[in-house]
Design a protein around this motif. Structure first.
Motif, PDB file in Angstrom:
ATOM      1  N   GLN A 267       0.823  -1.196   0.000  1.00  0.00           N
ATOM      2  CA  GLN A 267       0.000   0.000   0.000  1.00  0.00           C
ATOM      3  C   GLN A 267       0.865   1.258   0.000  1.00  0.00           C
ATOM      4  N   TYR A 268       1.961   1.218   0.737  1.00  0.00           N
ATOM      5  CA  TYR A 268       2.893   2.342   0.787  1.00  0.00           C
ATOM      6  C   TYR A 268       3.497   2.595  -0.598  1.00  0.00           C
ATOM      7  N   GLU A 269       3.883   1.517  -1.287  1.00  0.00           N
ATOM      8  CA  GLU A 269       4.492   1.657  -2.608  1.00  0.00           C
ATOM      9  C   GLU A 269       3.516   2.252  -3.620  1.00  0.00           C
ATOM     10  N   LYS A 270       2.242   1.942  -3.479  1.00  0.00           N
ATOM     11  CA  LYS A 270       1.239   2.495  -4.392  1.00  0.00           C
ATOM     12  C   LYS A 270       1.165   4.014  -4.287  1.00  0.00           C
ATOM     13  N   LEU A 272       3.690   6.071  -3.338  1.00  0.00           N
ATOM     14  CA  LEU A 272       4.993   6.738  -3.337  1.00  0.00           C
ATOM     15  C   LEU A 272       5.064   7.953  -4.252  1.00  0.00           C
ATOM     16  N   HIS A 273       4.348   7.902  -5.375  1.00  0.00           N
ATOM     17  CA  HIS A 273       4.447   8.977  -6.360  1.00  0.00           C
ATOM     18  C   HIS A 273       3.272   9.940  -6.285  1.00  0.00           C
ATOM     19  N   GLU A 274       2.520   9.850  -5.189  1.00  0.00           N
ATOM     20  CA  GLU A 274       1.404  10.767  -5.011  1.00  0.00           C
ATOM     21  C   GLU A 274       1.717  11.757  -3.911  1.00  0.00           C
ATOM     22  N   ASP A 275       1.245  12.991  -4.062  1.00  0.00           N
ATOM     23  CA  ASP A 275       1.445  13.999  -3.043  1.00  0.00           C
ATOM     24  C   ASP A 275       0.613  13.658  -1.814  1.00  0.00           C
ATOM     25  N   CYS A 276       1.191  13.876  -0.640  1.00  0.00           N
ATOM     26  CA  CYS A 276       0.477  13.608   0.604  1.00  0.00           C
ATOM     27  C   CYS A 276      -0.526  14.720   0.875  1.00  0.00           C
ATOM     28  N   GLU A 277      -1.758  14.340   1.113  1.00  0.00           N
ATOM     29  CA  GLU A 277      -2.787  15.312   1.482  1.00  0.00           C
ATOM     30  C   GLU A 277      -2.849  15.378   3.006  1.00  0.00           C
ATOM     31  N   CYS A 278      -1.993  16.218   3.550  1.00  0.00           N
ATOM     32  CA  CYS A 278      -1.835  16.245   5.003  1.00  0.00           C
ATOM     33  C   CYS A 278      -2.655  17.337   5.676  1.00  0.00           C
ATOM     34  N   GLY A 279      -3.429  18.072   4.914  1.00  0.00           N
ATOM     35  CA  GLY A 279      -4.295  19.080   5.519  1.00  0.00           C
ATOM     36  C   GLY A 279      -3.641  20.441   5.588  1.00  0.00           C
TER      37      GLY A 279
END
Length: 288
Positions: A267-270, A272-279
């Motif tokens: 799941q982490y590898e999926k 990896l190339h996406e921006d984190c939506e951290c708020g």
């Protein structure tokens, strides 16, 4: 299925707010196993929740008590012993609340009045329960007291905030009081570190749904449910665990001993190339 593990035993269950509560499940299972018990919660929780409904189902009484108030606890134990016809054999402490979490205060910017409230409600209340019971000699020899904890007492979890400090204190109280109560009256005191569980209190933790999913992917046996936690509590209340005390016992599907699982890694590898939506607070707390 009932095994009559608590036949003839008397207990007090703190914190059965609604059917989602772990305490609610514990009370139901204890009743199924032959115990008689009283329920208790704060006056506000009794008005807002469904504790009285559960009391009627179990043919018992619900006693209003603030677990941070020693006078209330004194009355609770006396009333419970009168209602049940003798000393208590088991107690469940399922209490936790953090104003800092509710108000979304970051751990590096706590309101210390809120912190004092968190510690008093979530941990010091456990000491007050034990101290009150001991002074009243309210718990039978070989009785059992269990409090619900979480692995954040030992490890850092984003969003768990000052509740982690409260759980660490809770576990320390179980060890310290467990020695005294064990030597004097053979009363056992333990904590259960439960998987993240969907309850009214748990759902208030930031990112709770993601934590729930992560724990499920990490645990070889999957997350333990509220019902499974109740089963575990019953074993600790029973005579089958007479020499178990001063322990923090993990009921988490193996999560607490894991480093990385294949499911979590995939799941982490999926992502990896996406921006984190951290708020919106991502920049301010980018080290979280």
């Amino acid at each position: 299925m009932s095994y009559n593990l608590l036949q003839g035993k008397r207990g007090i269950v703190f914190g059965a707010l609604n059917p989602d509560s772990i305490a609610w499940k514990v009370a139901e299972r204890a009743h199924e196993e032959g115990a008689t018990l009283t329920l208790t919660n704060t006056a506000v929780a009794m008005r807002m929740g469904e504790t009285q409904k559960l009391a009627e189902k179990l043919n018992t009484i619900a006693i209003s008590a603030d677990a941070t108030n020693v006078e209330d606890l004194n009355n609770l134990f006396i009333q419970s012993m009168e209602a049940l016809g003798g000393k208590i054999d088991f107690v469940l402490h399922s209490i936790g609340m953090s104003p800092n979490v509710r108000k979304e205060r970051h751990y590096s910017d706590l309101d210390y009045n809120y912190l004092n409230k968190t510690l008093d409600v979530s941990a010091v209340s456990f000491h007050k329960v034990l101290q009150t019971a001991r002074k009243l000699d309210a718990i039978n020899e070989w009785g059992s007291v269990v409090a619900l904890s979480y692995v954040a007492a030992q490890r850092t979890f984003y969003g768990y905030n000052d509740m982690a400090d409260a759980k660490a204190l809770l576990e320390s109280i179980a060890r310290s009081f467990g020695y005294i109560y064990g030597r004097e009256r053979r009363v056992r005191i333990n904590t259960i570190s439960q998987s993240p569980t969907i309850t009214t209190a748990g759902s208030g933790v930031a990112g709770f749904n993601r934590l729930l999913d992560f724990a499920e992917r990490m645990s070889p046996l999957g997350n333990a449910t509220a019902e499974e936690c109740a089963d575990y509590c019953i074993t600790l209340f029973s005579d089958l665990t007479r020499k178990v005390t001063m322990q923090n016992l993990f009921n988490d599907g193996g999560f607490s001993n894991m480093g990385m699982s294949l499911r979590a890694l995939q799941q982490y590898e999926k992502g990896l190339h996406e921006d984190c939506e951290c708020g919106p607070a991502a920049e301010e707390h980018h080290f979280d």
